[in-house]
Motif scaffolding. Structure first.
Motif, PDB file in Angstrom:
ATOM      1  N   VAL A 176     -14.208 -15.940 -59.254  1.00  0.00           N
ATOM      2  CA  VAL A 176     -14.534 -16.275 -57.956  1.00  0.00           C
ATOM      3  C   VAL A 176     -15.232 -15.404 -57.050  1.00  0.00           C
ATOM      4  O   VAL A 176     -14.696 -14.088 -57.241  1.00  0.00           O
ATOM      5  CB  VAL A 176     -13.234 -16.956 -57.203  1.00  0.00           C
ATOM      6  N   THR A 177     -16.170 -15.547 -56.400  1.00  0.00           N
ATOM      7  CA  THR A 177     -16.698 -14.387 -55.625  1.00  0.00           C
ATOM      8  C   THR A 177     -16.572 -14.801 -54.002  1.00  0.00           C
ATOM      9  O   THR A 177     -17.004 -16.307 -53.671  1.00  0.00           O
ATOM     10  CB  THR A 177     -18.207 -13.946 -55.845  1.00  0.00           C
ATOM     11  N   ARG A 235     -15.656 -16.557 -47.385  1.00  0.00           N
ATOM     12  CA  ARG A 235     -16.216 -18.244 -48.109  1.00  0.00           C
ATOM     13  C   ARG A 235     -16.387 -18.050 -49.318  1.00  0.00           C
ATOM     14  O   ARG A 235     -17.144 -17.012 -49.752  1.00  0.00           O
ATOM     15  CB  ARG A 235     -17.200 -18.694 -47.090  1.00  0.00           C
ATOM     16  N   ILE A 236     -16.066 -19.080 -50.110  1.00  0.00           N
ATOM     17  CA  ILE A 236     -16.555 -19.042 -51.492  1.00  0.00           C
ATOM     18  C   ILE A 236     -17.814 -19.282 -51.909  1.00  0.00           C
ATOM     19  O   ILE A 236     -18.689 -19.956 -51.429  1.00  0.00           O
ATOM     20  CB  ILE A 236     -15.960 -20.161 -52.076  1.00  0.00           C
ATOM     21  N   ALA A 237     -18.436 -17.948 -52.348  1.00  0.00           N
ATOM     22  CA  ALA A 237     -19.854 -17.784 -52.608  1.00  0.00           C
ATOM     23  C   ALA A 237     -20.186 -18.381 -54.193  1.00  0.00           C
ATOM     24  O   ALA A 237     -21.136 -18.655 -54.468  1.00  0.00           O
ATOM     25  CB  ALA A 237     -20.426 -16.632 -52.409  1.00  0.00           C
ATOM     26  N   ARG A 258     -15.612 -24.384 -61.190  1.00  0.00           N
ATOM     27  CA  ARG A 258     -16.310 -25.381 -60.687  1.00  0.00           C
ATOM     28  C   ARG A 258     -17.839 -25.391 -61.061  1.00  0.00           C
ATOM     29  O   ARG A 258     -18.520 -26.354 -60.745  1.00  0.00           O
ATOM     30  CB  ARG A 258     -15.924 -25.834 -59.362  1.00  0.00           C
ATOM     31  N   GLY A 259     -18.155 -24.296 -61.271  1.00  0.00           N
ATOM     32  CA  GLY A 259     -19.621 -24.236 -61.512  1.00  0.00           C
ATOM     33  C   GLY A 259     -20.555 -24.356 -59.977  1.00  0.00           C
ATOM     34  O   GLY A 259     -21.755 -24.853 -60.064  1.00  0.00           O
ATOM     35  N   THR A 260     -19.854 -23.852 -58.938  1.00  0.00           N
ATOM     36  CA  THR A 260     -20.535 -24.114 -57.774  1.00  0.00           C
ATOM     37  C   THR A 260     -20.882 -22.639 -57.016  1.00  0.00           C
ATOM     38  O   THR A 260     -20.340 -21.820 -57.268  1.00  0.00           O
ATOM     39  CB  THR A 260     -19.574 -25.005 -56.867  1.00  0.00           C
TER      40      THR A 260
END
Length: 463
Positions: A426-427, A432-434, A439-441
């Motif tokens: 996760v970044t 906020r999630i970038a 999830r591949g998002t």
């Protein structure tokens, strides 16, 4: 925990902080880190990092996102996606675009063109104009604190400065304004001499390293060190390729000269045998060299002699790379692979090293070091008040890179088929999630143009 200012709590991970690695919780609000605690507060959104490291957002101070004018190779949408997939939340872009960004107004126009398209924060190295070397003396540091000098040319380097008098003028002007020079240090005159003697560029990748030999960057580095000593200019030498360069710059720094150097993942990962065998995918400038050089570069990383790690993310299309040897451009995509490739190399070369020591080294060279060198306020550290740019990194996960993983627009990677150790999961950018690998998002393109002078908003007011 009453009275806690937090919108997000990153819990359960091992936090890589400026003072060491420790378990804990990172609290985030308003795009900033508001605290590091031992207990997560109630009623706050939680990001679970159990069993993983939590790093500050990484900084790649050497990318070519090809805007403007070369966006068939790469663009900010794809380049910034590749960045966050690799844990990079801030990039510094190079000026060799079409047209090149040689003037402040061109930098401002470039920032406006990128606005609303980038998932990552960004700053720029302005280009050095061989027709106006004195321009660096009046450079506004709100536009750029650093200027790129190409001492040798290739397909996308139109503003080469190889004339000794012009180089002297550049170093003098940069010294007067306090501008840091970042240098592609190869000797164009040596290239021209060898090409004339050999009747042209190489026709086979087995000869490529010999055609662009170690004598070229060594000669250029010696020249740079002479100019630094003469003028007191701050200089950062990019993508060191040979053992001799590392020795020279390390010795000069130990002697008090204001010189630093960058290592790239590709010079740490590949040797000239890979170029001979695989061709254009690892055709670089400067060239990939032999195992002895690679060993010396790794030693420079371990000893802390290098200041930064960079990707030199420089994509070309597959069709461009498949041209005949003389016409195929040097460069590869690398911002997505940078941290994982270096981490994989460290774990394989030094398997008995404490992982906490290893991850501190990675963060030092990919976050803290570039933030300090380029005066990027709020970046590069897990600490209260810093920007809430975070990376959840699984240090032990093995995985194989395939073309389908590549986020860069070119769609290929020199690392395809490699089994990496460690993976960005996760970044987080500004709280906020970038990027979420599971999830591949990807998040929204909320990246900002950073001013090295403004630690509050990173907004120079220039658009």
């Amino acid at each position: 925990m009453a009275g806690v200012n937090a919108e997000l709590a990153v819990v359960g991970g091992r936090l890589v902080t400026p003072t060491g690695v420790r378990p804990g919780t990172v609290l985030v609000a308003g795009g900033r880190i508001t605290g590091i605690t031992d207990v997560a507060p109630d009623g706050v959104r939680v990001l679970d990092a159990a069993g993983r490291y939590v790093l500050p957002g990484l900084i790649d101070s050497h990318v070519h996102f090809r805007t403007p004018g070369l966006e068939h190779k790469e663009d900010w949408e794809h380049g910034s996606r590749a960045a966050v997939a690799g844990g990079v939340t801030t990039v510094m872009d190079m000026p060799n675009t079409v047209p090149p960004t040689l003037r402040p107004e061109a930098v401002v126009a470039k920032a406006r063109q990128i606005s609303g398209r980038s998932l990552v924060d960004f700053a720029f190295h302005i280009g050095t104009d061989p027709l106006r070397p004195e321009a660096l003396a009046g450079l506004d540091p709100a536009i750029a604190r650093s200027a790129k000098v190409f001492m040798a040319g290739h397909h996308t380097a139109p503003t080469v400065i190889s004339d000794p008098r012009t180089l002297d003028a550049v170093f003098a002007a940069a010294a007067s304004s306090g501008t840091l020079l970042v240098l592609h240090a190869e000797d164009q005159r040596l290239h021209d001499l060898l090409d004339a003697w050999r009747g042209g560029p190489p026709g086979d990748y087995r000869d490529y390293e010999r055609w662009r030999p170690r004598s070229s960057p060594i000669s250029a580095v010696v020249h740079v060190l002479e100019l630094v000593r003469r003028h007191g200019t701050k200089a950062h030498i990019l993508h060191l390729s040979s053992a001799e360069e590392a020795d020279l710059v390390a010795a000069a720094a130990a002697d008090g000269l204001p010189v630093t150097f960058e290592l790239t993942a590709h010079h740490l990962s590949f040797t000239d045998a890979d170029t001979a065998r695989g061709g254009a995918r690892t055709r670089l400038a400067p060239a990939i060299r032999g195992p002895r050089d690679q060993d010396r570069l790794w030693a420079a990383l371990r000893a802390g002699e290098a200041a930064t790690l960079g990707s030199d993310h420089a994509p070309h299309t597959k069709e461009e790379k498949e041209r005949p040897v003389a016409d195929a451009p040097p460069g590869l995509p690398g911002v997505q692979e940078l941290a994982t490739a270096v981490w994989t190399g460290m774990r394989r070369r030094w398997p008995d090293e404490d992982p906490d020591t290893a991850i501190r080294r990675l963060v030092r060279h990919l976050a803290e070091g570039p933030a300090e060198l380029f005066a990027l306020a709020g970046k590069g550290r897990l600490a209260a008040g810093a920007d809430a740019d975070l990376v959840v990194f699984d240090p032990d996960r093995p995985w194989m890179l395939s073309a389908s993983d590549v986020a860069a627009k070119c769609g290929w990677s020199a690392y395809e088929g490699w089994t990496f150790t460690g993976q960005v999961r996760v970044t987080v950018k500004s709280g906020r999630i970038a990027y979420d690998r599971e999830r591949g998002t990807f998040g929204d393109p909320a990246g900002r143009w950073l001013s090295p002078l403004d630690g509050e908003t990173g907004d120079t007011g220039n658009g």
